[in-house]
Scaffold this motif. Structure first.
Motif, PDB file in Angstrom:
ATOM      1  N   ILE A  76     -27.450  26.466 -26.953  1.00 28.76           N
ATOM      2  CA  ILE A  76     -27.990  25.133 -26.704  1.00 28.76           C
ATOM      3  C   ILE A  76     -26.885  24.098 -26.847  1.00 28.76           C
ATOM      4  O   ILE A  76     -26.017  24.225 -27.716  1.00 28.76           O
ATOM      5  N   MET A  77     -26.928  23.077 -25.992  1.00 31.17           N
ATOM      6  CA  MET A  77     -25.954  21.997 -26.081  1.00 31.17           C
ATOM      7  C   MET A  77     -26.671  20.649 -26.014  1.00 31.17           C
ATOM      8  O   MET A  77     -27.441  20.395 -25.092  1.00 31.17           O
ATOM      9  N   PHE A  78     -26.419  19.811 -27.014  1.00 30.01           N
ATOM     10  CA  PHE A  78     -26.929  18.445 -26.994  1.00 30.01           C
ATOM     11  C   PHE A  78     -25.935  17.571 -26.226  1.00 30.01           C
ATOM     12  O   PHE A  78     -24.725  17.773 -26.289  1.00 30.01           O
ATOM     13  N   PHE A  79     -26.463  16.597 -25.527  1.00 30.13           N
ATOM     14  CA  PHE A  79     -25.691  15.855 -24.528  1.00 30.13           C
ATOM     15  C   PHE A  79     -25.923  14.357 -24.739  1.00 30.13           C
ATOM     16  O   PHE A  79     -27.062  13.915 -24.888  1.00 30.13           O
ATOM     17  N   ASN A  80     -24.834  13.578 -24.776  1.00 27.82           N
ATOM     18  CA  ASN A  80     -24.943  12.129 -24.922  1.00 27.82           C
ATOM     19  C   ASN A  80     -24.185  11.401 -23.823  1.00 27.82           C
ATOM     20  O   ASN A  80     -23.168  11.902 -23.320  1.00 27.82           O
ATOM     21  N   GLY A  81     -24.671  10.215 -23.487  1.00 26.15           N
ATOM     22  CA  GLY A  81     -23.975   9.338 -22.553  1.00 26.15           C
ATOM     23  C   GLY A  81     -23.526   8.083 -23.270  1.00 26.15           C
ATOM     24  O   GLY A  81     -24.312   7.466 -24.005  1.00 26.15           O
ATOM     25  N   LEU A  82     -22.258   7.687 -23.086  1.00 23.86           N
ATOM     26  CA  LEU A  82     -21.707   6.550 -23.819  1.00 23.86           C
ATOM     27  C   LEU A  82     -21.710   5.248 -23.017  1.00 23.86           C
ATOM     28  O   LEU A  82     -21.377   4.186 -23.550  1.00 23.86           O
ATOM     29  N   CYS A  83     -22.066   5.323 -21.736  1.00 24.52           N
ATOM     30  CA  CYS A  83     -22.211   4.124 -20.891  1.00 24.52           C
ATOM     31  C   CYS A  83     -20.907   3.354 -20.739  1.00 24.52           C
ATOM     32  O   CYS A  83     -20.916   2.122 -20.621  1.00 24.52           O
ATOM     33  N   ARG A  84     -19.781   4.074 -20.727  1.00 28.76           N
ATOM     34  CA  ARG A  84     -18.501   3.400 -20.496  1.00 28.76           C
ATOM     35  C   ARG A  84     -17.482   4.375 -19.941  1.00 28.76           C
ATOM     36  O   ARG A  84     -17.517   5.580 -20.225  1.00 28.76           O
ATOM     37  N   PHE A  85     -16.578   3.810 -19.143  1.00 29.40           N
ATOM     38  CA  PHE A  85     -15.490   4.585 -18.551  1.00 29.40           C
ATOM     39  C   PHE A  85     -14.225   4.462 -19.391  1.00 29.40           C
ATOM     40  O   PHE A  85     -14.036   3.490 -20.136  1.00 29.40           O
ATOM     41  N   ASN A  86     -13.373   5.454 -19.236  1.00 25.13           N
ATOM     42  CA  ASN A  86     -12.012   5.398 -19.772  1.00 25.13           C
ATOM     43  C   ASN A  86     -11.085   5.058 -18.619  1.00 25.13           C
ATOM     44  O   ASN A  86     -10.816   5.896 -17.754  1.00 25.13           O
ATOM     45  N   GLN A  87     -10.632   3.833 -18.566  1.00 23.92           N
ATOM     46  CA  GLN A  87      -9.721   3.410 -17.507  1.00 23.92           C
ATOM     47  C   GLN A  87      -8.358   3.110 -18.114  1.00 23.92           C
ATOM     48  O   GLN A  87      -8.166   2.080 -18.777  1.00 23.92           O
ATOM     49  N   ASP A  88      -7.451   4.078 -17.924  1.00 21.10           N
ATOM     50  CA  ASP A  88      -6.083   3.948 -18.459  1.00 21.10           C
ATOM     51  C   ASP A  88      -6.081   3.680 -19.958  1.00 21.10           C
ATOM     52  O   ASP A  88      -5.316   2.845 -20.469  1.00 21.10           O
ATOM     53  N   GLY A  89      -6.947   4.388 -20.662  1.00 21.68           N
ATOM     54  CA  GLY A  89      -6.979   4.252 -22.119  1.00 21.68           C
ATOM     55  C   GLY A  89      -7.778   3.069 -22.622  1.00 21.68           C
ATOM     56  O   GLY A  89      -7.805   2.815 -23.837  1.00 21.68           O
ATOM     57  N   LYS A  90      -8.448   2.364 -21.728  1.00 24.50           N
ATOM     58  CA  LYS A  90      -9.246   1.209 -22.134  1.00 24.50           C
ATOM     59  C   LYS A  90     -10.726   1.456 -21.789  1.00 24.50           C
ATOM     60  O   LYS A  90     -11.037   1.918 -20.690  1.00 24.50           O
ATOM     61  N   PRO A  91     -11.633   1.121 -22.722  1.00 26.62           N
ATOM     62  CA  PRO A  91     -13.057   1.321 -22.453  1.00 26.62           C
ATOM     63  C   PRO A  91     -13.618   0.237 -21.540  1.00 26.62           C
ATOM     64  O   PRO A  91     -13.384  -0.956 -21.766  1.00 26.62           O
ATOM     65  N   VAL A  92     -14.306   0.631 -20.500  1.00 29.71           N
ATOM     66  CA  VAL A  92     -14.911  -0.317 -19.560  1.00 29.71           C
ATOM     67  C   VAL A  92     -16.404  -0.014 -19.459  1.00 29.71           C
ATOM     68  O   VAL A  92     -16.784   1.053 -18.970  1.00 29.71           O
ATOM     69  N   PRO A  93     -17.269  -0.922 -19.924  1.00 31.43           N
ATOM     70  CA  PRO A  93     -18.717  -0.690 -19.836  1.00 31.43           C
ATOM     71  C   PRO A  93     -19.155  -0.499 -18.387  1.00 31.43           C
ATOM     72  O   PRO A  93     -18.608  -1.124 -17.479  1.00 31.43           O
ATOM     73  N   ILE A  94     -20.146   0.356 -18.168  1.00 36.64           N
ATOM     74  CA  ILE A  94     -20.657   0.606 -16.825  1.00 36.64           C
ATOM     75  C   ILE A  94     -21.800  -0.373 -16.559  1.00 36.64           C
ATOM     76  O   ILE A  94     -22.866  -0.292 -17.174  1.00 36.64           O
ATOM     77  N   SER A  95     -21.575  -1.293 -15.671  1.00 37.88           N
ATOM     78  CA  SER A  95     -22.553  -2.325 -15.356  1.00 37.88           C
ATOM     79  C   SER A  95     -23.830  -1.700 -14.783  1.00 37.88           C
ATOM     80  O   SER A  95     -23.776  -0.827 -13.926  1.00 37.88           O
TER      81      SER A  95
END
Length: 352
Positions: free
Chosen positions: A252-271
């Motif tokens: 079994i694997m639990f799965f989470n979504g963080l609602c943000r991208f990794n763009q060149d080492g910087k977090p960018v929220p997904i609009s």
């Protein structure tokens, strides 16, 4: 004369009662419980259109009894008390190790390259102490199980036999265990969101699922937990199996979504894909993972963290669970529902 008749009637009744009591042990063994107790036992119901009813009908026909006889003592089932969940936890050393973010990240998570995990996202001590128990005093279902990809099946699934052959069938067994053993009422939704116009269509399934799930939650305010159950897709040579209590179980694997991208080492929220419950979702999955590790070592894989929101934005106690993969058998997946139910109960119910 009248007084004499009354005395005679009294002696007759006493004699009849004495004979009845003397013969009762013999009659009891021969099924007389149906007659002796048919009007005083609680919970009696007619048995109609069941295997038991047909067997009883045949048995009565042989003995010359009334086929509509009421159920006797041996036929009545009373509701059992919900199964208690004993307290179990990881070792003190492991709990101490988890306070180190790098250790936690390495040993408990797979972080997709498209996203990022920061120390402030998940503080193990706080996450494990968060109270995620449900209120059992509210009437109605407490857990909603649904499937954004209800068409996902297993190695030996027969698609001609319907949804029971895939993830829906496995979740139906999970529902049965949660209700019958732990007293947690479950609503199992059978909405189809990965088929459009009769053809499989995964793209857009999460968008199609959103409004119907919101409506279910609106109509059932007692629901406190959302489980979106899937099965993973892996290389054909990969087998996700662990032996738990003598049974081969799909991992079994639990799965989470963080609602943000990794763009060149910087977090960018997904609009447009915001989730106010990310921290609660992460605490929920970590509590389930640690309970699984303590109770059933080897049952779970690491928690997978993805960039997107998926179906985790409905409630604080929302999770996406991957049960096995397309290379697992149905039996392996069904076997895994038993320990999974205990893991869920250990987080959602007060432990003893």
């Amino acid at each position: 004369m009248e007084k004499r008749n009354k005395k005679r009637l009294l002696w007759r009744n006493l004699l009849a009662m004495t004979v009845f009591l003397l013969l009762l042990p013999i009659g009891w063994q021969k099924g007389a419980a149906r007659l002796a107790l048919c009007e005083i036992l609680p919970g009696q119901v007619p048995i109609i259109n069941t295997v038991e009813a047909k067997e009883l009908h045949a048995d009565n026909a042989v003995q010359g009894e009334n086929p509509q006889a009421l159920i006797g003592v041996e036929d009545i089932c009373f509701a059992e008390e919900p199964k208690s969940v004993p307290a179990v936890s990881l070792s003190a050393q492991e709990l101490s190790n988890m306070q180190n973010f790098e250790y936690l990240k390495k040993n408990y998570y797979i972080v997709d390259a498209r996203t990022m995990l920061f120390p402030e996202d998940i503080v193990a001590e706080q996450a494990l102490q968060k109270d995620l128990t449900i209120d059992q005093n509210i009437e109605g279902p407490k857990v909603l199980i649904f499937h954004t990809h209800i068409s996902e099946r297993f190695a030996d699934s027969d698609p001609t036999k319907g949804k029971e052959e895939g993830v829906w069938g496995a979740a139906e067994y999970l529902k049965q265990i949660l209700e019958e053993q732990y007293g947690i009422e479950v609503l199992h939704h059978d909405g189809v969101y990965d088929v459009v116009d009769g053809k499989g269509q995964i793209m857009g399934a999460y968008e199609r699922m959103d409004a119907p799930i919101r409506q279910i939650l609106k109509e059932n305010p007692s629901i406190q937990v959302c489980i979106d159950m899937h099965r993973d897709g892996v290389a054909e040579g990969t087998r996700l199996v662990s032996n738990i209590n003598g049974k081969d179980c799909a991992k079994i694997m639990f799965f989470n979504g963080l609602c943000r991208f990794n763009q060149d080492g910087k977090p960018v929220p997904i609009s447009g894909l915001e989730n106010p419950y990310v921290a609660d979702n992460l605490a929920f999955s970590l509590q389930m993972k640690t309970q699984a590790d303590a109770r059933f070592p080897g049952l779970t894989r690491k928690i997978y963290l993805n960039a997107y929101r998926f179906s985790l934005h409905f409630l604080p106690r929302a999770t996406l669970i991957e049960v096995g993969a397309q290379t697992n058998t149905k039996q392996e997946v069904h076997n895994a529902m038993e320990p999974l139910a205990e893991v869920l109960a250990s987080v959602l119910l007060d432990q003893e």
